[in-house]
Design a protein around this motif. Structure first.
Motif, short mmCIF file in Angstrom:
data_model
loop_
_atom_site.label_atom_id
_atom_site.label_comp_id
_atom_site.label_asym_id
_atom_site.label_seq_id
_atom_site.Cartn_x
_atom_site.Cartn_y
_atom_site.Cartn_z
N CYS A 1 0.80 -1.23 0.00
CA CYS A 1 0.00 0.00 0.00
C CYS A 1 0.84 1.29 0.00
N HIS B 1 -2.54 1.39 6.90
CA HIS B 1 -2.87 1.18 5.49
C HIS B 1 -2.90 2.54 4.80
N ASP C 1 -7.87 3.59 -3.88
CA ASP C 1 -7.15 2.59 -3.09
C ASP C 1 -6.90 1.36 -3.95
#
Length: 301
Positions: free
Chosen positions: A37, A62, A73
């Motif tokens: 991430c 995250h 995302d």
């Protein structure tokens, strides 16, 4: 270039060695986004701007992107449930770039750039626009990807005996450094750079059989060149000579002398025209020295 294509190519680039070290043993081919991430959000920020945000999911940090108030995302699939993005904080990218993260980010970005440039090269070799006007080189990269993409050099067109055949930048087919390369390195010495590590591309992607066809070929190649620059995303573009400068600046000028040595912002790029480094030009070295001295003084490169 769009986020969907970036996401698809990133999936091809992910590997265990790029996973966040503390969870690296849990990475698998079935969950390629796992532990990716932070480095992914940095890359999306490079190309599309916005903010990098941090939340906690299942007690784990995250990262994701916020672009024009839209959540992006690309690694959410690593979790087997929906994510609540309500309580996020915006993070300065420099705080994310610890030594380990920076190293993994640089490796991932290089892999991504190579794959994206390969996609563009396929367009070059399937293009029919200039077929009767040019000599196409064997299927090969049309960008020399150096270790350094901070500066990108843009030339005119491939030389018939140049790097596209020698596979050595600024060298002829016998491996001898071309006179232009000798001059350019002397100039790059001023800013403590190595031309052999600097990314380079040309306005025209194939070798024009006659010089009179340069303008036609450059028009046909312009969108491809712009795609390549978008992938490379340099801090500064240095155009070598009048031809490549006219091809990139979004305004007309009468004399090259009016623009050479000035920095222009075009389509979010900073463009610096210099005299062509070929020794044929009387200003190839002496005319460019003041430009590079100024560059050294005003740019943190």
């Amino acid at each position: 270039m769009n986020i969907e294509n970036i996401q698809k190519v990133l999936l091809e680039c992910y590997s265990k060695d790029l996973c966040y070290p503390k969870v690296q043993d849990d990475w698998s081919e079935f969950n390629k986004c796992f532990g990716m991430c932070a480095i992914t959000s940095l890359i999306i920020n490079d190309y599309f701007g916005g903010d990098i945000c941090k939340i906690h999911v299942d007690g784990i940090s995250h990262y994701f992107n916020l672009i024009e108030n839209k959540i992006i995302d690309l690694t959410s699939s690593q979790f087997n449930h929906d994510i609540d993005y309500k309580y996020y904080q915006i993070i300065d990218r420099e705080k994310i770039l610890t030594d380990d993260t920076k190293n993994r980010y640089n490796i991932l970005k290089t892999r991504l750039i190579i794959k994206l440039l390969n996609q563009i090269d396929k367009k070059v070799y399937s293009c029919k626009s200039c077929d009767k006007l040019v000599d196409k080189f064997p299927n090969d990269a049309t960008v020399f990807l150096g270790k350094d993409q901070t500066i990108v050099l843009v030339g005119e067109a491939p030389a018939n005996n140049g790097w596209r055949k020698s596979h050595k930048l600024w060298c002829d087919i016998n491996g001898k450094i071309l006179p232009s390369g000798v001059v350019l390195q002397k100039l790059f010495d001023i800013i403590n750079r190595d031309i052999f590590e600097t990314t380079f591309l040309e306005s025209v992607k194939c070798y024009p059989l006659e010089r009179k066809n340069l303008k036609i070929c450059s028009r046909n190649c312009k969108n491809i060149m712009l795609e390549q620059l978008k992938v490379l995303n340099p801090k500064l573009i240095i155009t070598l000579g009048e031809f490549s400068t006219r091809n990139l600046l979004n305004f007309k000028f009468n004399k090259f002398l009016d623009v050479v040595g000035n920095i222009y912002e075009v389509n979010n790029y900073k463009i610096l025209p210099i005299y062509h480094p070929s020794p044929i030009s009387p200003k190839s070295y002496k005319g460019n020295v003041p430009i590079f001295e100024k560059l050294k003084g005003i740019y943190n490169l």
